[in-house]
Design a protein around this motif. Structure first.
Motif, PDB file in Angstrom:
ATOM      1  N   GLU A  73      33.098  49.196  53.430  1.00  0.00           N
ATOM      2  CA  GLU A  73      32.288  49.047  52.614  1.00  0.00           C
ATOM      3  C   GLU A  73      32.897  49.130  51.238  1.00  0.00           C
ATOM      4  OE1 GLU A  73      28.115  50.563  50.744  1.00  0.00           O
ATOM      5  OE2 GLU A  73      28.849  51.534  52.732  1.00  0.00           O
ATOM      6  N   ALA A  74      33.750  50.255  50.870  1.00  0.00           N
ATOM      7  CA  ALA A  74      34.451  50.634  49.973  1.00  0.00           C
ATOM      8  C   ALA A  74      35.545  49.573  49.639  1.00  0.00           C
ATOM      9  CB  ALA A  74      34.693  51.963  50.119  1.00  0.00           C
ATOM     10  N   ALA A  75      36.089  49.004  50.605  1.00  0.00           N
ATOM     11  CA  ALA A  75      37.161  47.985  50.660  1.00  0.00           C
ATOM     12  C   ALA A  75      36.615  46.704  49.895  1.00  0.00           C
ATOM     13  CB  ALA A  75      37.909  47.920  52.078  1.00  0.00           C
ATOM     14  N   ASN A  76      35.350  46.524  50.303  1.00  0.00           N
ATOM     15  CA  ASN A  76      34.793  45.332  49.820  1.00  0.00           C
ATOM     16  C   ASN A  76      34.400  45.343  48.441  1.00  0.00           C
ATOM     17  OD1 ASN A  76      34.970  43.095  51.944  1.00  0.00           O
ATOM     18  ND2 ASN A  76      33.363  44.420  53.034  1.00  0.00           N
ATOM     19  N   GLU A  77      34.051  46.464  48.104  1.00  0.00           N
ATOM     20  CA  GLU A  77      33.475  46.930  46.907  1.00  0.00           C
ATOM     21  C   GLU A  77      34.703  46.882  45.806  1.00  0.00           C
ATOM     22  OE1 GLU A  77      31.654  50.713  47.136  1.00  0.00           O
ATOM     23  OE2 GLU A  77      29.906  50.051  47.893  1.00  0.00           O
ATOM     24  N   ARG A  78      35.894  47.390  46.317  1.00  0.00           N
ATOM     25  CA  ARG A  78      36.967  47.323  45.331  1.00  0.00           C
ATOM     26  C   ARG A  78      37.588  45.827  45.389  1.00  0.00           C
ATOM     27  NH1 ARG A  78      38.127  51.709  48.649  1.00  0.00           N
ATOM     28  NH2 ARG A  78      39.408  50.707  49.969  1.00  0.00           N
ATOM     29  N   PHE A  79      37.549  44.899  46.448  1.00  0.00           N
ATOM     30  CA  PHE A  79      37.794  43.599  46.427  1.00  0.00           C
ATOM     31  C   PHE A  79      36.969  42.714  45.416  1.00  0.00           C
ATOM     32  CE2 PHE A  79      37.495  39.250  48.188  1.00  0.00           C
ATOM     33  CZ  PHE A  79      38.763  39.018  48.248  1.00  0.00           C
ATOM     34  N   ALA A  80      35.724  42.969  45.366  1.00  0.00           N
ATOM     35  CA  ALA A  80      34.854  42.287  44.451  1.00  0.00           C
ATOM     36  C   ALA A  80      35.193  42.752  43.118  1.00  0.00           C
ATOM     37  CB  ALA A  80      33.440  42.646  44.944  1.00  0.00           C
ATOM     38  N   ALA A  81      35.256  43.997  42.855  1.00  0.00           N
ATOM     39  CA  ALA A  81      35.810  44.467  41.322  1.00  0.00           C
ATOM     40  C   ALA A  81      36.954  43.983  40.733  1.00  0.00           C
ATOM     41  CB  ALA A  81      35.877  46.019  41.362  1.00  0.00           C
ATOM     42  N   ALA A  82      38.029  43.700  41.947  1.00  0.00           N
ATOM     43  CA  ALA A  82      39.475  43.186  41.245  1.00  0.00           C
ATOM     44  C   ALA A  82      39.132  41.838  41.237  1.00  0.00           C
ATOM     45  CB  ALA A  82      40.400  43.587  42.746  1.00  0.00           C
ATOM     46  N   GLY A  83      38.233  41.200  41.778  1.00  0.00           N
ATOM     47  CA  GLY A  83      38.327  39.742  41.602  1.00  0.00           C
ATOM     48  C   GLY A  83      37.189  39.170  40.501  1.00  0.00           C
ATOM     49  N   SER A  84      36.476  40.095  39.953  1.00  0.00           N
ATOM     50  CA  SER A  84      35.323  40.140  39.026  1.00  0.00           C
ATOM     51  C   SER A  84      35.936  39.634  37.459  1.00  0.00           C
ATOM     52  CB  SER A  84      34.444  41.142  38.763  1.00  0.00           C
ATOM     53  OG  SER A  84      33.714  41.371  40.204  1.00  0.00           O
TER      54      SER A  84
END
Length: 125
Positions: free
Chosen positions: A80-91
């Motif tokens: 869950e946290a990994a996906n949050e970091r991934f989304a934030a990095a690509g936003s």
């Protein structure tokens, strides 16, 4: 029964074994390297820059017990946290998108992005 995980790799970019070892509450001994920056924040991650630091960290891990993994650190290792970091990095923020659109539509733009046609009959966009 094992409490130490050593990963001397400088080329592994996924580092899932390091994450798994930390999640299991083990010490991890890894080189000071950009691929390990995320893990360096964990109290059980022991980074080294040279042979002497490696030996010192390994000795420390052999003579101490790893700290229990807090809820916060446990969450940081979750998918869950990994996906949050991934989304934030690509936003891209709305302001960033608008600024980029202005630069691209400007007569003073220094570059042009040419996309290939989606279908054969379509002209270049």
């Amino acid at each position: 029964s094992h409490k130490i995980f050593v990963n001397p790799s400088l080329s592994e970019v996924l580092c899932t074994t390091v994450a798994e070892a930390l999640a299991m509450g083990k010490f991890v001994v890894v080189p000071s390297h950009p691929s390990n920056d995320f893990f360096a924040q964990f109290p059980n991650c022991l980074t080294y820059a040279n042979k002497e630091e490696f030996v010192g960290n390994l000795y420390y891990a052999l003579t101490h017990s790893p700290e229990p993994l807090s809820d916060e650190y446990s969450h940081a290792l979750s998918w869950e946290a990994a996906n949050e970091r991934f989304a934030a990095a690509g936003s891209v923020t709305k302001n960033e998108a608008e600024e980029f659109a202005q630069v691209l539509s400007s007569d003073e733009a220094l570059f042009e992005i040419g996309l290939p046609p989606l279908i054969e009959d379509e002209q270049r966009r």
